[in-house]
Design a protein around this motif. Structure first.
Motif, short mmCIF file in Angstrom:
data_model
loop_
_atom_site.label_atom_id
_atom_site.label_comp_id
_atom_site.label_asym_id
_atom_site.label_seq_id
_atom_site.Cartn_x
_atom_site.Cartn_y
_atom_site.Cartn_z
N ASP A 204 -21.69 9.55 -4.87
CA ASP A 204 -23.23 9.86 -5.02
C ASP A 204 -23.52 10.77 -3.77
OD1 ASP A 204 -23.44 8.98 -7.55
OD2 ASP A 204 -24.13 7.17 -6.89
N ASP A 205 -22.85 11.45 -2.99
CA ASP A 205 -23.13 12.25 -1.77
C ASP A 205 -24.04 13.49 -2.22
OD1 ASP A 205 -22.28 10.38 -0.07
OD2 ASP A 205 -20.13 11.08 -0.51
N ILE A 206 -24.98 13.82 -1.41
CA ILE A 206 -25.78 15.03 -1.76
C ILE A 206 -24.69 16.22 -1.16
CG2 ILE A 206 -27.54 16.62 -0.88
CD1 ILE A 206 -29.39 14.12 -0.91
N ASP A 207 -24.05 16.20 -0.08
CA ASP A 207 -23.14 17.27 0.35
C ASP A 207 -21.93 16.35 0.22
OD1 ASP A 207 -22.11 19.43 1.68
OD2 ASP A 207 -23.99 19.56 3.12
N LYS A 208 -20.95 17.22 0.64
CA LYS A 208 -19.56 16.64 0.91
C LYS A 208 -19.63 15.34 1.74
CE LYS A 208 -16.24 20.04 -0.21
NZ LYS A 208 -15.29 20.92 0.22
N ALA A 209 -18.94 14.30 1.60
CA ALA A 209 -19.04 13.36 2.55
C ALA A 209 -18.17 13.62 3.90
CB ALA A 209 -17.95 12.23 1.98
N ASN A 210 -18.64 12.90 4.80
CA ASN A 210 -18.12 12.98 6.18
C ASN A 210 -16.56 12.96 5.80
OD1 ASN A 210 -16.57 12.01 8.54
ND2 ASN A 210 -18.64 11.47 9.35
N PRO A 211 -15.75 14.00 6.31
CA PRO A 211 -14.18 13.95 6.13
C PRO A 211 -13.46 12.74 6.66
CG PRO A 211 -14.89 15.70 7.58
CD PRO A 211 -16.16 14.95 7.25
N SER A 212 -13.99 12.24 7.55
CA SER A 212 -13.12 10.88 8.11
C SER A 212 -13.54 9.58 7.18
CB SER A 212 -13.66 10.40 9.63
OG SER A 212 -13.46 11.52 10.36
N HIS A 213 -14.99 9.55 6.78
CA HIS A 213 -14.77 8.58 5.77
C HIS A 213 -14.10 8.75 4.44
CE1 HIS A 213 -18.62 6.70 3.42
NE2 HIS A 213 -17.54 6.05 3.01
N GLU A 214 -14.35 10.27 3.94
CA GLU A 214 -13.64 10.33 2.72
C GLU A 214 -12.12 10.08 2.92
OE1 GLU A 214 -14.85 13.70 0.59
OE2 GLU A 214 -14.24 12.64 -0.92
N LEU A 215 -11.30 10.59 4.22
CA LEU A 215 -9.82 10.29 4.28
C LEU A 215 -9.49 8.91 4.01
CD1 LEU A 215 -7.20 11.09 4.80
CD2 LEU A 215 -7.50 11.54 7.11
N ASP A 216 -10.42 8.05 4.88
CA ASP A 216 -10.16 6.70 4.95
C ASP A 216 -10.22 6.04 3.57
OD1 ASP A 216 -9.41 6.23 7.43
OD2 ASP A 216 -11.28 5.70 8.43
N TYR A 217 -11.31 6.60 2.86
CA TYR A 217 -11.50 6.06 1.70
C TYR A 217 -9.94 6.62 0.65
CZ TYR A 217 -13.61 3.86 -2.41
OH TYR A 217 -13.63 2.92 -3.24
N PHE A 218 -9.56 7.65 0.86
CA PHE A 218 -8.49 8.00 0.07
C PHE A 218 -7.14 7.03 0.55
CE2 PHE A 218 -9.12 12.84 -1.01
CZ PHE A 218 -10.44 12.46 -1.41
N ARG A 219 -7.08 6.60 1.90
CA ARG A 219 -6.23 5.76 2.22
C ARG A 219 -6.30 4.45 1.69
NH1 ARG A 219 -7.16 7.74 8.18
NH2 ARG A 219 -5.36 9.41 8.46
N PHE A 220 -7.66 3.80 1.87
CA PHE A 220 -7.95 2.48 1.43
C PHE A 220 -7.68 2.42 -0.13
CE2 PHE A 220 -11.32 0.60 -1.26
CZ PHE A 220 -11.09 -0.71 -1.29
N SER A 221 -8.17 3.43 -0.97
CA SER A 221 -7.61 3.47 -2.58
C SER A 221 -6.24 3.20 -2.62
CB SER A 221 -8.34 4.69 -3.08
OG SER A 221 -9.61 4.84 -2.85
N SER A 222 -5.55 4.12 -1.89
CA SER A 222 -3.85 3.82 -2.06
C SER A 222 -3.65 2.45 -1.56
CB SER A 222 -3.39 4.99 -1.29
OG SER A 222 -1.88 5.03 -1.27
N ASP A 223 -4.10 2.01 -0.43
CA ASP A 223 -3.50 0.75 -0.09
C ASP A 223 -3.95 -0.23 -1.23
OD1 ASP A 223 -2.60 1.98 2.19
OD2 ASP A 223 -3.95 1.09 3.52
N SER A 224 -5.29 -0.06 -1.65
CA SER A 224 -5.44 -1.18 -2.92
C SER A 224 -4.60 -1.32 -3.96
CB SER A 224 -6.77 -0.54 -3.50
OG SER A 224 -7.83 -0.68 -2.26
#
Ligand code: GAL
Length: 664
Positions: A204-224
């Motif tokens: 639900d971000d207005i603009d694109k998310a912080n790229p560091s936050h987003e990359l970590d979320y991609f990694r976390f999702s994969s790790d999950s």
């Protein structure tokens, strides 16, 4: 090599099972995969297991001489579970939760989903694990965990279970909230966090998310997902002596780090759908506006599928299985082209040449009901043979040749580095339209295929020592460890080709404060003075002694300043465009512009001759060559005869046919 088939006994009357099993054996099938979606039948009500039908199915198939792979059916939880435990359902980025009625509607971080999965898998493995399999004539040879993790765009969930798990993952990674703020650069736009609880998935971000936050979320999702698989693996392994454990991967699937998923498994299997994948991946791979080559209408795109095979082989740097081999037409692309006799055989030969040890067809018989009614199987709806069955029959006749090729050594001399951190960081910030890691890799991949040079797609951490040439088109998030790993490869005599945007980012997706290419600067012996995007239609001419490497350089260019490197090409301005640096016993080339297919081909041909890779004269579009031991397998994916020159001799390969050329 072996052939197998996916079978759904629960879709057919019990009286039919023995007939099917006998027909499978008559068709030359030796392996059958079952059960990967049958949770509702195994556990029809909470905690009440019904194994009678599965025992019977296993006995019937084993009695016919078939070896069985059991799938854990956790991709399809039953309605009694998902209707009463809503926290099992996965959420999209916009907060919508997924519903019962298809599959993969689950969250990998839901404790409830873990609990129910654990109970089911435990019961299953206690009944069918290695110790009891002996009772069943040793016929249950292995396990497939779940089915296509991430399939149907389910690689990332954004629910509250995930939010909580993400915070724990971040705490493990960064230790303190201050370290996280630093690593993400949260001072920007006052994003600074003062408590872990303030951090959510980037939804639900207005603009694109912080790229560091987003990359970590991609990694976390994969790790999950990797952790969810590990939960099942920990249950299965101790009880599955003598049985293998695998998962069916999805080729060029991007939302999950498939190297991590593959690491704890015995080997990789994957699902190869030739006529479906070009539609899914073609737009990502081909340069914008370029139409695919004119292959026969029913074969799909052999380069795209070839690249997927080569990634699947590269995941563990060893041969793989095809767990779902398209047998005829599919039902999930926009046109679902009909498939003619001869085409499934061509696909199987392709998979085999690329390193498939076993090929399991999807599926035995076309289903009469539900989502896949229009999907073909080896048998038609009425139980009569379809094209795949006829091709399988044909391959029984040439079995000796198939077995011969399968036994030939397979060592690709070239590695293309495929790194999920790079891929994701560039997906998050492509900067130039269509700058996609996969497309950049594909430029080199096509050039190598045209030369008949086999290539493994491997991770940045892979053992590179066996490769004569390693290509990292964009080593973007280059940590010091990554640079050291590449340096070791080069010092020991390897040739490394680095490309634009290398060394740009830190591990947490910040820009390096060092001159580019950052941690790779010493290794490349070059400094990137500046970089820029060239709009379509603009290009810089090149001057170089590399044969056939001509300008213009387009798309993305970098002006290079050699430090210890030699200049191999210059732009019209006189600035260096391509350099070569000798390090230890090897060397590093830095290509300062994003090449076209022709430019990549010229550079790779030059390098291949220098390091003795013996490229074939350029193969015509649609003809692929795989070199196995003393044999070259040629595959023609067009309808017309095509000619290759192998060992100085012309070899004609008929349309949709193969030819094996031996040098003795
Ligand atoms: C695969 C899936 C199978 C089946 C098949 C149809 O992705 O694993 O269960 O749905 O597609 O092509």
């Amino acid at each position: 090599m072996k052939f197998g088939v996916c079978y759904y006994p629960e879709h057919w009357p019990e009286s039919r099972w023995a007939v099917d099993a006998r027909m499978m054996r008559e068709a030359g099938l030796e392996i059958v995969r079952i059960a990967e979606f049958a949770w509702a039948k195994m556990e029809p009500a909470d905690g009440q297991f019904d194994w009678g039908w599965l025992d019977q199915a296993i006995d019937t198939l084993a009695a016919a001489g078939l070896q069985i792979i059991l799938g854990t059916p956790t991709a399809a939880p039953p309605a009694w579970l998902t209707r009463t435990h809503l926290d099992i359902l996965r959420w999209e980025k916009d907060g919508r939760s997924r519903n019962h009625g298809t599959r993969r509607h689950t969250c990998p971080n839901s404790p409830t989903y873990h609990d129910f999965s654990r109970r089911l898998v435990t019961a299953m493995v206690e009944r069918y694990g290695g110790r009891t399999a002996a009772v069943r004539d040793g016929r249950i040879i292995g396990w497939q965990i779940d089915n296509e993790f991430g399939g149907g765009h389910t690689g990332r969930c954004y629910c509250d279970n995930c939010a909580a798990a993400f915070r724990r993952w971040l705490q493990d990674r960064y230790g303190s909230i201050d370290a996280l703020n630093e690593a993400w650069g949260t001072i920007f736009w006052s994003q600074t966090y003062t408590d872990w609880a303030q951090i959510n998935p980037p939804r639900d971000d207005i603009d694109k998310a912080n790229p560091s936050h987003e990359l970590d979320y991609f990694r976390f999702s994969s790790d999950s997902i990797v952790a969810y698989q590990q939960m099942q693996l920990d249950i299965i392994r101790p009880q599955a002596s003598g049985q293998f454990v695998t998962h069916n991967f999805m080729g060029l699937y991007l939302d999950l780090n498939q190297f991590d998923l593959a690491a704890p498994l015995d080997f990789v299997t994957w699902d190869a759908y030739y006529t479906g994948f070009p539609e899914r991946w073609g737009p990502l791979l081909l340069p914008p506006g370029e139409a695919p080559a004119a292959y026969a209408y029913d074969v799909g795109d052999p380069l795209i599928l070839g690249m997927a095979h080569d990634l699947m082989r590269g995941l563990k740097q060893r041969p793989f299985w095809v767990m779902e081999q398209q047998a005829g037409h599919i039902n999930w692309s926009s046109v679902n082209a009909g498939v003619r006799r001869g085409t499934p055989r061509l696909w199987c030969w392709h998979a085999l040449a690329a390193g498939a040890e076993t090929i399991v067809f999807f599926r035995w018989r076309a289903t009469l009901f539900a989502h896949e009614q229009y999907h073909s199987g080896l048998l038609r709806h009425d139980g009569s043979p379809d094209v795949g069955w006829h091709d399988l029959h044909r391959m029984q006749v040439e079995r000796a040749l198939l077995d011969h090729i399968a036994a030939e050594p397979l060592q690709a001399p070239v590695a293309l580095l495929f790194d999920y951190d790079d891929l994701w960081a560039l997906q998050i910030q492509p900067h130039r339209r269509d700058f996609h890691c996969l497309r950049h890799l594909f430029v080199y991949y096509r050039a190598l295929q045209q030369m008949g040079i086999m290539v493994d797609l491997v991770s940045g951490q892979a053992d590179l020592s066996a490769y004569r040439l390693v290509i990292a088109p964009t080593a973007h998030t280059a940590t010091a460890e990554r640079a050291a790993h590449l340096q070791q490869y080069v010092e020991q005599g390897g040739t490394l080709l680095l490309g634009v945007r290398s060394g740009f980012k830190t591990a947490s997706n910040l820009v390096t404060d060092q001159p580019l290419p950052g941690t790779l600067r010493d290794l490349a012996g070059v400094k990137v003075l500046d970089w820029q995007v060239l709009p379509d239609g603009i290009g810089w001419d090149l001057a170089t002694a590399v044969p056939h490497l001509t300008g213009p350089a387009t798309y993305w260019v970098e002006n290079l300043e050699p430090e210890t490197a030699y200049v191999l090409a210059r732009y019209e301005s006189g600035m260096a465009a391509l350099t070569e640096n000798w390090v230890g016993n090897g060397r590093v080339l830095y290509l300062g512009f994003y090449p076209t297919a022709a430019q990549a081909g010229a550079l790779l041909t030059h390098l291949a001759h220098q390091i003795g890779l013996k490229p074939l004269p350029p193969l015509p579009a649609g003809l692929l060559a795989y070199r196995r031991g003393h044999d070259t397998v040629l595959l023609n994916f067009t309808d017309e005869p095509l000619t290759a020159v192998v060992d100085g001799r012309s070899v004609v390969v008929n349309g949709r046919d193969i030819s094996v050329h031996s040098t003795g």
